[in-house]
Design a protein around this motif. Structure first.
Motif, PDB file in Angstrom:
ATOM      1  N   HIS A  58      13.392 -27.977   5.056  1.00  0.00           N
ATOM      2  CA  HIS A  58      14.719 -27.692   5.587  1.00  0.00           C
ATOM      3  C   HIS A  58      14.817 -28.191   7.022  1.00  0.00           C
ATOM      4  O   HIS A  58      13.946 -27.907   7.844  1.00  0.00           O
ATOM      5  N   MET A  59      15.890 -28.922   7.322  1.00  0.00           N
ATOM      6  CA  MET A  59      16.168 -29.344   8.683  1.00  0.00           C
ATOM      7  C   MET A  59      17.046 -28.301   9.353  1.00  0.00           C
ATOM      8  O   MET A  59      17.910 -27.697   8.707  1.00  0.00           O
ATOM      9  N   GLU A  60      16.812 -28.090  10.639  1.00  0.00           N
ATOM     10  CA  GLU A  60      17.602 -27.129  11.406  1.00  0.00           C
ATOM     11  C   GLU A  60      18.093 -27.765  12.703  1.00  0.00           C
ATOM     12  O   GLU A  60      17.378 -28.565  13.315  1.00  0.00           O
ATOM     13  N   PHE A  61      19.300 -27.374  13.105  1.00  0.00           N
ATOM     14  CA  PHE A  61      19.879 -27.808  14.379  1.00  0.00           C
ATOM     15  C   PHE A  61      20.470 -26.568  15.039  1.00  0.00           C
ATOM     16  O   PHE A  61      21.238 -25.834  14.406  1.00  0.00           O
ATOM     17  N   TRP A  62      20.095 -26.317  16.297  1.00  0.00           N
ATOM     18  CA  TRP A  62      20.547 -25.097  16.944  1.00  0.00           C
ATOM     19  C   TRP A  62      20.631 -25.273  18.455  1.00  0.00           C
ATOM     20  O   TRP A  62      20.125 -26.238  19.028  1.00  0.00           O
ATOM     21  N   THR A  63      21.298 -24.309  19.077  1.00  0.00           N
ATOM     22  CA  THR A  63      21.353 -24.229  20.535  1.00  0.00           C
ATOM     23  C   THR A  63      20.738 -22.912  20.959  1.00  0.00           C
ATOM     24  O   THR A  63      20.779 -21.925  20.212  1.00  0.00           O
ATOM     25  N   SER A  64      20.144 -22.892  22.146  1.00  0.00           N
ATOM     26  CA  SER A  64      19.448 -21.694  22.609  1.00  0.00           C
ATOM     27  C   SER A  64      19.576 -21.575  24.114  1.00  0.00           C
ATOM     28  O   SER A  64      20.151 -22.444  24.785  1.00  0.00           O
ATOM     29  N   ASP A  65      19.022 -20.501  24.658  1.00  0.00           N
ATOM     30  CA  ASP A  65      19.050 -20.301  26.102  1.00  0.00           C
ATOM     31  C   ASP A  65      18.102 -21.255  26.833  1.00  0.00           C
ATOM     32  O   ASP A  65      18.186 -21.405  28.051  1.00  0.00           O
ATOM     33  N   ILE A  66      17.229 -21.923  26.108  1.00  0.00           N
ATOM     34  CA  ILE A  66      16.259 -22.825  26.730  1.00  0.00           C
ATOM     35  C   ILE A  66      16.761 -24.267  26.729  1.00  0.00           C
ATOM     36  O   ILE A  66      16.707 -24.960  27.741  1.00  0.00           O
ATOM     37  N   GLN A  67      17.242 -24.747  25.586  1.00  0.00           N
ATOM     38  CA  GLN A  67      17.775 -26.090  25.465  1.00  0.00           C
ATOM     39  C   GLN A  67      19.112 -26.082  24.733  1.00  0.00           C
ATOM     40  O   GLN A  67      19.294 -25.317  23.789  1.00  0.00           O
ATOM     41  N   VAL A  68      19.996 -26.968  25.151  1.00  0.00           N
ATOM     42  CA  VAL A  68      21.301 -27.076  24.493  1.00  0.00           C
ATOM     43  C   VAL A  68      21.148 -27.631  23.085  1.00  0.00           C
ATOM     44  O   VAL A  68      21.765 -27.136  22.134  1.00  0.00           O
ATOM     45  N   ALA A  69      20.329 -28.668  22.914  1.00  0.00           N
ATOM     46  CA  ALA A  69      20.178 -29.335  21.621  1.00  0.00           C
ATOM     47  C   ALA A  69      18.748 -29.184  21.123  1.00  0.00           C
ATOM     48  O   ALA A  69      17.794 -29.558  21.815  1.00  0.00           O
TER      49      ALA A  69
END
Length: 203
Positions: A58-69
């Motif tokens: 499974h591929m995932e794409f997310w944003t977090s408090d550490i990195q935008v992409a």
């Protein structure tokens, strides 16, 4: 940017090869199980009975408090998976990270699932990565609650807990937008830890 491009290509290639390998194995296993079921006179259970999530990679794409992409791949169709991930934070002090980890998957209902994993990696500046007199290690515990929109599309969100240990001449004062707790085990060492958040999609 070349370093991040190589990481992204590696993740994509790993996902593609894992999908092909596991799909071949599952095809063989399904054929054997179907033969056994016919001999025993039992019906083969419908695929939908085990939930909508499909595939062994499974591929995932997310944003977090550490990195935008951020992007990653989870390899393993059972309760245990291996995860490879990379992220990019643009801007004046642009940085990227890479990490590897292991986790567990639990199906809560036909459309709802839960993933928990532990990862370890490092954060590097986009300009002149892997140079300088210092180093760092980033460890994360991630909890993801996912809702399966389609068999191969889900949205997820959840909290993280992060620990960032750096030594020598650090490239960054901090790598998060969240409040941190900091200590200095040695004069040239820093340990920061904080709760974070991530939101993304899985395919």
């Amino acid at each position: 940017m070349k370093s991040f491009a190589l990481l992204a290509f590696g993740l994509w290639a790993g996902a593609a090869s894992a999908e092909s390998l596991f799909a071949h194995r599952l095809t063989l296993l399904d054929g054997r199980e179907g033969t056994f079921a016919q001999q025993a006179g039992d019906g083969v259970p419908e695929p939908g009975s085990r939930g909508l999530r499909r595939g062994s990679a499974h591929m995932e794409f997310w944003t977090s408090d550490i990195q935008v992409a951020n992007m990653g791949v989870k390899i393993g169709g059972g309760p245990v998976y291996l995860t490879l991930m990379a992220g990019l934070e643009p801007g004046r002090d642009a940085r990227f990270n890479f990490a590897v980890g292991v986790g567990g998957h639990m199906t809560l209902s036909r459309r709802l699932w839960l993933d928990l994993d532990l990862t370890g990696g490092a954060v590097q500046p986009v300009r002149n990565p892997l140079e300088g007199d210092g180093g760092n290690v980033l460890g994360q515990a991630r909890l993801m609650v996912g809702f399966q929109v389609l068999p191969r599309l889900a949205v997820f969100a959840g909290p993280t807990y992060n620990a960032w240990f750096s030594w020598g001449e650090s490239d960054f004062d901090s790598i998060t937008r969240m409040p941190i707790s900091e200590s200095n085990p040695e004069p040239d060492q820093r340990l920061q830890h904080w709760p974070g958040l991530q939101v993304g999609i899985q395919i």
